[in-house]
Scaffold this motif. Structure first.
Motif, PDB file in Angstrom:
ATOM      1  N   GLY A 187       0.816  -1.214   0.000  1.00 53.41           N
ATOM      2  CA  GLY A 187       0.000   0.000   0.000  1.00 53.41           C
ATOM      3  C   GLY A 187       0.843   1.255   0.000  1.00 53.41           C
ATOM      4  O   GLY A 187       0.474   2.267  -0.610  1.00 53.41           O
ATOM      5  N   THR A 191       0.709   4.748  -2.534  1.00 53.97           N
ATOM      6  CA  THR A 191       0.663   6.149  -2.090  1.00 53.97           C
ATOM      7  C   THR A 191       1.978   6.867  -2.394  1.00 53.97           C
ATOM      8  O   THR A 191       1.988   8.069  -2.670  1.00 53.97           O
ATOM      9  CB  THR A 191       0.367   6.231  -0.586  1.00 53.97           C
ATOM     10  OG1 THR A 191       1.361   5.479   0.134  1.00 53.97           O
ATOM     11  CG2 THR A 191      -0.999   5.646  -0.268  1.00 53.97           C
ATOM     12  N   ALA A 214      -1.091  -0.227  -7.726  1.00 52.21           N
ATOM     13  CA  ALA A 214      -2.420  -0.512  -7.194  1.00 52.21           C
ATOM     14  C   ALA A 214      -2.894  -1.901  -7.616  1.00 52.21           C
ATOM     15  O   ALA A 214      -3.560  -2.610  -6.842  1.00 52.21           O
ATOM     16  CB  ALA A 214      -3.409   0.551  -7.664  1.00 52.21           C
ATOM     17  N   HIS A 217      -1.103  -4.381  -5.466  1.00 52.08           N
ATOM     18  CA  HIS A 217      -1.715  -4.266  -4.138  1.00 52.08           C
ATOM     19  C   HIS A 217      -3.042  -5.022  -4.092  1.00 52.08           C
ATOM     20  O   HIS A 217      -3.339  -5.733  -3.121  1.00 52.08           O
ATOM     21  CB  HIS A 217      -1.921  -2.784  -3.819  1.00 52.08           C
ATOM     22  CG  HIS A 217      -2.526  -2.513  -2.484  1.00 52.08           C
ATOM     23  ND1 HIS A 217      -1.919  -2.835  -1.292  1.00 52.08           N
ATOM     24  CD2 HIS A 217      -3.705  -1.921  -2.141  1.00 52.08           C
ATOM     25  CE1 HIS A 217      -2.681  -2.466  -0.273  1.00 52.08           C
ATOM     26  NE2 HIS A 217      -3.776  -1.905  -0.769  1.00 52.08           N
ATOM     27  N   GLY A 262     -11.439   0.319  -1.386  1.00 48.41           N
ATOM     28  CA  GLY A 262     -10.281   0.406  -2.259  1.00 48.41           C
ATOM     29  C   GLY A 262     -10.659   0.520  -3.724  1.00 48.41           C
ATOM     30  O   GLY A 262     -10.110   1.359  -4.458  1.00 48.41           O
ATOM     31  N   HIS A 278      -9.751   4.581   3.790  1.00 51.61           N
ATOM     32  CA  HIS A 278      -8.998   3.377   3.453  1.00 51.61           C
ATOM     33  C   HIS A 278      -7.831   3.177   4.426  1.00 51.61           C
ATOM     34  O   HIS A 278      -7.510   2.037   4.795  1.00 51.61           O
ATOM     35  CB  HIS A 278      -8.473   3.497   2.017  1.00 51.61           C
ATOM     36  CG  HIS A 278      -8.056   2.187   1.422  1.00 51.61           C
ATOM     37  ND1 HIS A 278      -8.893   1.096   1.337  1.00 51.61           N
ATOM     38  CD2 HIS A 278      -6.870   1.787   0.871  1.00 51.61           C
ATOM     39  CE1 HIS A 278      -8.263   0.094   0.764  1.00 51.61           C
ATOM     40  NE2 HIS A 278      -7.027   0.478   0.483  1.00 51.61           N
ATOM     41  N   SER A 282      -7.214   0.049   6.828  1.00 55.04           N
ATOM     42  CA  SER A 282      -5.959  -0.691   6.905  1.00 55.04           C
ATOM     43  C   SER A 282      -5.581  -0.975   8.355  1.00 55.04           C
ATOM     44  O   SER A 282      -5.164  -2.092   8.698  1.00 55.04           O
ATOM     45  CB  SER A 282      -4.847   0.119   6.208  1.00 55.04           C
ATOM     46  OG  SER A 282      -3.583  -0.463   6.427  1.00 55.04           O
TER      47      SER A 282
END
Length: 317
Positions: A187, A191, A214, A217, A262, A278, A282
């Motif tokens: 993750g 980001t 992504a 992920h 997500g 999100h 997490s």
């Protein structure tokens, strides 16, 4: 004249928390750890990462935020202040009889907080380098890990742990824990390459396309979901304790909600509010993973001796 006492030793001499108070103190550290992660996300999502442009001061001339720095400075400075969490350490040190192992877990929280503050300072000095930002986030999750373990241990005894489910089930739990940890790390690669850099200035990003990160992920998320579903089914087959099956159910619910958020944020251009939700998800997922793993073994709390029974035993002797 007696030895000079540390502040915690001084408190321990004058206050003995009940087991319920101790567990509440440990739970408060868990809540604050989640809050630190979410507010850390707010710092980045509101472009406040350099609201305080130096460290440990907020500016070259001021230890605290100044009006000239506006709301971004207030957000960044507020997140710094949330790192001082000592409730679990105070409670564990003051309990009687003293539980050395539990106190060590509580103090580990303090040292992780201090190390994470240093990492945060380095992150500011390096202009929000995405690699140090990722390290800051992982360190915050390390704090959450220790806080959850401390909370769990506060409700247990100090005897050797004994399993509550067969060994293959415990191995499956380890697989869930490892893949969930990998999911959190992946993750940070999303980001770190994405559009929310943490400041309005030209902040460098990780050297890959955030959409590719992504997709990787998401694959890891599906693996975690499959393992969690397998765990839920296996626990029913082996007739595991009710509370353990409840932990597996909770994990599935959090994973489904987190997955839905997500995908929505991905297809709506990752709006700030959904990214923040999100990040909260997490943290809740990681708490659920740890609680499931910890519920697979137990350390019974020894039953207190009833005075009448003790008197009878003495009389018989």
């Amino acid at each position: 004249m007696g030895p000079v006492l540390t502040p915690l030793a001084y408190i321990a001499q004058r206050w003995t928390p009940s087991p319920r108070t101790l567990r509440r103190a440990a739970l408060s550290a868990v809540v604050m750890s989640v809050f630190i992660i979410v507010t850390g996300g707010a710092v980045r999502l509101t472009g406040s990462g350099l609201g305080c442009d130096t460290w440990p001061k907020c500016t070259d001339d001021s230890l605290i935020v100044t009006p000239e720095q506006g709301y971004r400075g207030a957000i960044e400075f507020g997140n710094r202040m949330l790192t001082y969490v000592l409730s679990a350490a105070v409670g564990a040190r003051s309990t009687k009889p003293w539980r050395r192992n539990l106190t060590r877990w509580a103090w580990a929280q303090f040292w992780i907080v201090m190390s994470n503050a240093v990492i945060g300072g380095i992150t500011v000095w390096m202009g929000l380098n995405p690699w140090t930002v990722a390290g800051h986030f992982i360190a915050a999750n390390s704090l959450l890990t220790v806080a959850v373990i401390t909370w769990h241990r506060a409700g247990e005894g100090d005897t050797a742990p004994r399993p509550r489910v067969p060994r293959p089930v415990r191995k499956l739990s380890w697989a869930i824990t490892v893949t969930s940890g990998l999911l959190i790390v992946l993750g940070t690669t999303v980001t770190g390459a994405g559009k929310h850099a943490g400041d309005s200035s030209d902040v460098p990003r990780m050297p890959w396309d955030w959409t590719d990160a992504a997709h990787v992920h998401a694959i890891a998320a599906w693996v975690v979901c499959a393992l969690a579903l397998a765990m839920w089914l296996v626990l029913r087959v082996v007739d595991a304790p009710d509370d353990t099956r409840a932990r597996a159910r909770d994990l599935l619910i959090v994973l489904l909600a987190q997955g839905g958020i997500g995908y929505v944020q991905y297809f709506t251009g990752v709006p700030e509010l959904l990214v923040a939700v999100h990040m909260l998800g997490s943290s809740l997922m990681w708490v659920a993973v740890l609680r499931l793993a910890l519920s697979l073994r137990e350390r019974p709390v020894p039953a207190p001796e009833i005075p009448a029974q003790a008197d009878s035993a003495l009389a018989a002797a």
